[in-house]
Motif scaffolding. Structure first.
Motif, PDB file in Angstrom:
ATOM      1  N   GLN A  38       0.823  -1.209   0.000  1.00  0.00           N
ATOM      2  CA  GLN A  38       0.000   0.000   0.000  1.00  0.00           C
ATOM      3  C   GLN A  38       0.858   1.261   0.000  1.00  0.00           C
ATOM      4  OE1 GLN A  38      -3.661  -0.201   1.007  1.00  0.00           O
ATOM      5  NE2 GLN A  38      -3.878   1.929   0.409  1.00  0.00           N
ATOM      6  N   ASP A  39       2.059   1.204   0.576  1.00  0.00           N
ATOM      7  CA  ASP A  39       2.917   2.391   0.605  1.00  0.00           C
ATOM      8  C   ASP A  39       3.269   2.839  -0.800  1.00  0.00           C
ATOM      9  OD1 ASP A  39       3.257   2.916   3.437  1.00  0.00           O
ATOM     10  OD2 ASP A  39       4.375   1.047   3.533  1.00  0.00           O
ATOM     11  N   THR A  40       3.647   1.896  -1.661  1.00  0.00           N
ATOM     12  CA  THR A  40       3.973   2.237  -3.044  1.00  0.00           C
ATOM     13  C   THR A  40       2.757   2.780  -3.779  1.00  0.00           C
ATOM     14  OG1 THR A  40       5.685   0.520  -3.058  1.00  0.00           O
ATOM     15  CG2 THR A  40       4.933   1.350  -5.198  1.00  0.00           C
ATOM     16  N   GLU A  41       1.583   2.204  -3.518  1.00  0.00           N
ATOM     17  CA  GLU A  41       0.361   2.715  -4.139  1.00  0.00           C
ATOM     18  C   GLU A  41       0.059   4.142  -3.666  1.00  0.00           C
ATOM     19  OE1 GLU A  41      -2.656  -0.055  -3.162  1.00  0.00           O
ATOM     20  OE2 GLU A  41      -1.691  -1.759  -4.172  1.00  0.00           O
ATOM     21  N   ASN A  42       0.293   4.415  -2.393  1.00  0.00           N
ATOM     22  CA  ASN A  42       0.043   5.758  -1.875  1.00  0.00           C
ATOM     23  C   ASN A  42       0.983   6.775  -2.509  1.00  0.00           C
ATOM     24  OD1 ASN A  42      -1.893   4.639  -0.229  1.00  0.00           O
ATOM     25  ND2 ASN A  42      -0.612   4.615   1.599  1.00  0.00           N
ATOM     26  N   VAL A  43       2.251   6.372  -2.720  1.00  0.00           N
ATOM     27  CA  VAL A  43       3.196   7.269  -3.394  1.00  0.00           C
ATOM     28  C   VAL A  43       2.663   7.667  -4.763  1.00  0.00           C
ATOM     29  CG1 VAL A  43       5.506   7.456  -4.379  1.00  0.00           C
ATOM     30  CG2 VAL A  43       5.199   6.365  -2.163  1.00  0.00           C
ATOM     31  N   GLN A  44       2.188   6.692  -5.512  1.00  0.00           N
ATOM     32  CA  GLN A  44       1.667   6.969  -6.855  1.00  0.00           C
ATOM     33  C   GLN A  44       0.442   7.867  -6.790  1.00  0.00           C
ATOM     34  OE1 GLN A  44       3.353   6.111  -9.407  1.00  0.00           O
ATOM     35  NE2 GLN A  44       1.960   6.803 -11.010  1.00  0.00           N
ATOM     36  N   THR A  45      -0.420   7.648  -5.810  1.00  0.00           N
ATOM     37  CA  THR A  45      -1.625   8.478  -5.669  1.00  0.00           C
ATOM     38  C   THR A  45      -1.266   9.936  -5.416  1.00  0.00           C
ATOM     39  OG1 THR A  45      -2.929   6.624  -4.812  1.00  0.00           O
ATOM     40  CG2 THR A  45      -3.706   8.842  -4.290  1.00  0.00           C
ATOM     41  N   TYR A  46      -0.395  10.181  -4.436  1.00  0.00           N
ATOM     42  CA  TYR A  46      -0.023  11.558  -4.107  1.00  0.00           C
ATOM     43  C   TYR A  46       0.755  12.213  -5.246  1.00  0.00           C
ATOM     44  CZ  TYR A  46      -1.376  10.414   0.694  1.00  0.00           C
ATOM     45  OH  TYR A  46      -2.074  10.040   1.814  1.00  0.00           O
ATOM     46  N   LEU A  47       1.637  11.459  -5.909  1.00  0.00           N
ATOM     47  CA  LEU A  47       2.439  12.030  -6.994  1.00  0.00           C
ATOM     48  C   LEU A  47       1.553  12.421  -8.172  1.00  0.00           C
ATOM     49  CD1 LEU A  47       5.163  12.758  -8.197  1.00  0.00           C
ATOM     50  CD2 LEU A  47       5.424  10.388  -8.934  1.00  0.00           C
ATOM     51  N   GLU A  48       0.614  11.573  -8.529  1.00  0.00           N
ATOM     52  CA  GLU A  48      -0.270  11.888  -9.652  1.00  0.00           C
ATOM     53  C   GLU A  48      -1.099  13.139  -9.367  1.00  0.00           C
ATOM     54  OE1 GLU A  48      -2.575   8.425 -10.337  1.00  0.00           O
ATOM     55  OE2 GLU A  48      -0.954   7.315 -11.361  1.00  0.00           O
ATOM     56  N   GLU A  49      -1.620  13.262  -8.151  1.00  0.00           N
ATOM     57  CA  GLU A  49      -2.418  14.439  -7.830  1.00  0.00           C
ATOM     58  C   GLU A  49      -1.554  15.694  -7.768  1.00  0.00           C
ATOM     59  OE1 GLU A  49      -4.854  13.883  -4.419  1.00  0.00           O
ATOM     60  OE2 GLU A  49      -5.757  12.018  -5.148  1.00  0.00           O
ATOM     61  N   ALA A  50      -0.303  15.564  -7.325  1.00  0.00           N
ATOM     62  CA  ALA A  50       0.591  16.724  -7.306  1.00  0.00           C
ATOM     63  C   ALA A  50       0.946  17.158  -8.726  1.00  0.00           C
ATOM     64  CB  ALA A  50       1.855  16.395  -6.520  1.00  0.00           C
ATOM     65  N   MET A  51       1.120  16.192  -9.622  1.00  0.00           N
ATOM     66  CA  MET A  51       1.496  16.519 -11.000  1.00  0.00           C
ATOM     67  C   MET A  51       0.379  17.261 -11.734  1.00  0.00           C
ATOM     68  SD  MET A  51       4.610  15.224 -11.799  1.00  0.00           S
ATOM     69  CE  MET A  51       4.653  14.658 -13.482  1.00  0.00           C
ATOM     70  N   GLU A  52      -0.860  17.108 -11.286  1.00  0.00           N
ATOM     71  CA  GLU A  52      -1.967  17.803 -11.934  1.00  0.00           C
ATOM     72  C   GLU A  52      -1.850  19.315 -11.811  1.00  0.00           C
ATOM     73  OE1 GLU A  52      -5.526  16.259 -10.275  1.00  0.00           O
ATOM     74  OE2 GLU A  52      -5.360  14.289 -11.251  1.00  0.00           O
ATOM     75  N   ALA A  53      -1.077  19.782 -10.835  1.00  0.00           N
ATOM     76  CA  ALA A  53      -0.938  21.230 -10.631  1.00  0.00           C
ATOM     77  C   ALA A  53       0.166  21.833 -11.488  1.00  0.00           C
ATOM     78  CB  ALA A  53      -0.661  21.525  -9.158  1.00  0.00           C
ATOM     79  N   ILE A  54       0.945  21.007 -12.206  1.00  0.00           N
ATOM     80  CA  ILE A  54       2.079  21.511 -12.988  1.00  0.00           C
ATOM     81  C   ILE A  54       1.659  22.555 -14.022  1.00  0.00           C
ATOM     82  CG2 ILE A  54       3.884  20.862 -14.625  1.00  0.00           C
ATOM     83  CD1 ILE A  54       4.503  20.188 -11.764  1.00  0.00           C
ATOM     84  N   PRO A  55       0.559  22.359 -14.802  1.00  0.00           N
ATOM     85  CA  PRO A  55       0.189  23.411 -15.780  1.00  0.00           C
ATOM     86  C   PRO A  55      -0.021  24.778 -15.134  1.00  0.00           C
ATOM     87  CG  PRO A  55      -1.011  21.385 -16.223  1.00  0.00           C
ATOM     88  CD  PRO A  55      -0.302  21.171 -14.929  1.00  0.00           C
ATOM     89  N   ALA A  56      -0.603  24.805 -13.940  1.00  0.00           N
ATOM     90  CA  ALA A  56      -0.805  26.088 -13.258  1.00  0.00           C
ATOM     91  C   ALA A  56       0.520  26.663 -12.780  1.00  0.00           C
ATOM     92  CB  ALA A  56      -1.763  25.915 -12.077  1.00  0.00           C
ATOM     93  N   PHE A  57       1.443  25.804 -12.324  1.00  0.00           N
ATOM     94  CA  PHE A  57       2.739  26.277 -11.835  1.00  0.00           C
ATOM     95  C   PHE A  57       3.540  26.954 -12.939  1.00  0.00           C
ATOM     96  CE2 PHE A  57       3.338  23.188  -8.001  1.00  0.00           C
ATOM     97  CZ  PHE A  57       2.221  23.760  -7.414  1.00  0.00           C
TER      98      PHE A  57
END
Length: 600
Positions: free
Chosen positions: A247-266
């Motif tokens: 589950q730890d590896t899955e959580n990493v992917q979840t948080y990373l994907e949601e963080a990457m969604e903000a890149i266009p705004a950044f």
């Protein structure tokens, strides 16, 4: 059915599976009447239990006391950082002013519906948020009835839920653990990672976490992205520990994907320190993933953003130093160290030439102790952050010297520079840290600190190997030194023997972590490859001067680890390396047999 007597199926607290279900990793539902599971009955297969469940190793009381002491000290630090309702230090106030106002996770769909023209976005990245969206996110994650969440006196991992909970807002989702779980992961991040790699100021990042959970960060997308990056790094570290689960590896992917969604705004916002920390945090996460190539782009963007923040400019005479200048410099050296190491492994020039650096090296002893790792017992401590920055300068100079031969008047002048770099590398290696034996590392340092030592040893190994190999391969090598062709070329030039001692030591330290710690080994892939090739080549070239059998025994688990990395990466170039290592291993096995026969 025949079963091992001492492994008979009884009503115990331990879930027992038959051999077939254990091998195929499926649920085993034993029928007490038939003493067989459903899967074996359907396939008419023998349903047996031959494996033995090993008892769980008990932790030493002294080790647990040490961990509890570290945890209490961190709790005191976090509580002191948020003491007082409105009191903030000048440094904290300046860093908080760098948080660019945007949209909170619950209103990200509003930003996506906005036209991405430069003129349509304010310079500070501010977006309007509706009143109906305020404060619903913190109420959802906060377990208390009142909206304000305070720092708990004790955070006990046994009673804390670390699983991310999803809050949907239209087509967008925002995943966060409950408040206590988020603060516990923050503690692990600060102790296990941020102490040696000071990506954030501990007081500022603690305040950001509490602001997100208390509702004060509504409308600040960067604050939420920072929190998710910290949570992802904490889960990545947990995945590399004995407490890690899938589950730890899955959580990493979840948080990373949601963080990457903000890149266009950044991309349309003004550069800030917090934004640079976001990019660098994403690079750290990507570098430990099965697709690390984008990490180089994020590191390069971080370096360019920091230059826009004037971190590399000489201060004017009498100018007032910025209150957040120290943290800017720390973020710069993290980014520069990653960029130099990535460039050396990829065989390309660094993003920023070391000739143009005006940033001071990290202090040997920082007032806040950042960059240092300390022994579990005793007074031993070492500043790995400064060591890594010093090595990065050598790596960058080596790549410029190797890939820009035209700037030298003659081959002799180029060789003089290479020799001076080799001397500087030897002086760097003279640090007392590298006099410690492998067994001493295991008993002296915490497991999380071993991770930073392995990364440091990996960076040194590839640097020392490249410093010896590049001069032997001509003015400008045509292939990557750590690809299959480059390794074969270096082997034909007799470079391997000079790197044997470093390779043997690195493999020994690498074995301190479990072989299935794939994220850690992704960071050290080139070191794993080169050290394995060096070790196997040394057996074939000098079978009478070493205990070839012992070397082969050390190489075997590393070869297994390398195959795991290749299976995850699915890179054609790594397949060529796999074939090379397999061929070398077969040849060394024959050498060992002949060597043993000769000794008899």
């Amino acid at each position: 059915m025949s079963a091992i007597p001492d492994q008979s199926r009884k009503a115990t607290n331990t879930v027992q599976a038959c051999d077939n279900c254990r091998r195929k990793k499926r649920k085993c539902d034993i029928n007490p009447e038939t003493d067989r599971c459903t899967a074996c009955e359907k396939t008419d297969s023998p349903c047996r239990i031959t494996h033995v469940t090993k008892p769980r190793e008990k932790r030493k009381r002294k080790h647990m006391d040490t961990l509890e002491t570290r945890l209490r000290s961190l709790e005191d630090l976090i509580k002191s950082s948020v003491a007082g309702p409105k009191s903030t230090s000048p440094t904290q106030g300046q860093e908080q002013s760098d948080i660019v106002t945007s949209a909170d996770p619950s209103s990200l769909e509003a930003t996506n519906s906005t036209s991405w023209d430069a003129d349509s976005v304010p310079a500070d990245g501010t977006f309007a948020t509706t009143s109906s969206q305020s404060h619903d996110i913190p109420q959802y994650w906060n377990n208390d009835e009142n909206q304000s969440f305070r720092m708990p006196s004790i955070l006990d991992a046994t009673d804390i839920d670390l699983r991310p909970q999803v809050r949907m807002k239209g087509a967008r989702k925002c995943s966060m653990p409950p408040a206590q779980g988020g603060l516990f992961l923050l503690q692990e991040f600060l102790v296990d990672f941020n102490t040696a790699v000071p990506l954030f100021n501990s007081e500022s990042i603690s305040t950001v976490f509490l602001d997100c959970y208390n509702g004060r960060a509504d409308g600040l997308v960067i604050s939420w992205v920072v929190v998710k990056i910290v949570l992802a790094i904490a889960h990545r570290l947990r995945a590399m520990s004995p407490l890690g689960v899938a589950q730890d590896t899955e959580n990493v992917q979840t948080y990373l994907e949601e963080a990457m969604e903000a890149i266009p705004a950044f991309l349309l916002m003004k550069p800030t320190l917090l934004m640079a920390q976001c990019y660098l945090g994403m690079a750290i996460l990507l570098s430990t993933s099965s697709n690390p190539q984008p990490a180089a782009m994020f590191v390069s963007m971080t370096l360019r953003m920091l230059q826009d923040l004037h971190v590399n400019e000489l201060p004017a005479e009498g100018a007032v130093r910025a209150v957040n200048e120290l943290q800017l410099q720390r973020v710069f050296w993290i980014a520069y160290s990653m960029d130099a190491d990535i460039s050396l492994r990829a065989g390309r020039l660094p993003t920023l030439s070391p000739r143009f650096l005006n940033v001071e090296l990290p202090a040997e002893e920082a007032d806040d102790g950042q960059g240092e790792i300390r022994a579990a017992e005793g007074d031993f401590k070492i500043n790995v952050f400064r060591l890594r920055a010093q090595l990065a300068l050598i790596q960058a100079q080596l790549m410029e010297c190797t890939l820009e031969p035209r700037k030298f008047e003659s081959e002799h002048s180029r060789n003089v520079v290479l020799q001076s770099l080799a001397v500087g590398l030897d002086q760097w290696r003279g640090n007392p840290l590298f006099d410690l034996s492998i067994d001493r590392f295991q008993h002296l340092l915490h497991r999380s600190d071993l991770f930073h030592i392995i990364v440091l040893e990996s960076a040194y190994l590839v640097t020392a190997y490249a410093a010896r190999a590049y001069p032997s391969l001509g003015a400008r090598p045509t292939s990557n030194l750590f690809a299959a062709d480059g390794l074969m070329a270096a082997m034909s030039k007799g470079v391997m023997a000079e790197s044997y001692d470093e390779a043997r030591r690195f493999i020994g330290i690498l074995n301190l972590l479990p072989g299935d710690s794939v994220p850690c080994n992704w960071l050290t892939l080139e070191s794993v490859v080169s050290s394995l090739v060096v070790l196997l080549a040394h057996i074939t070239q000098s079978p009478g001067t070493v205990d070839a059998g012992a070397d082969l025994g050390v190489a075997k688990p590393v070869l297994h680890t390398l195959y795991q990395l290749i299976d995850f990466r699915k890179d054609p170039e790594l397949t060529n390396i796999q074939h090379l290592c397999a061929d070398l291993y077969l040849r060394t096995d024959l050498v060992v047999q002949q060597y043993n026969a000769f000794k008899r």
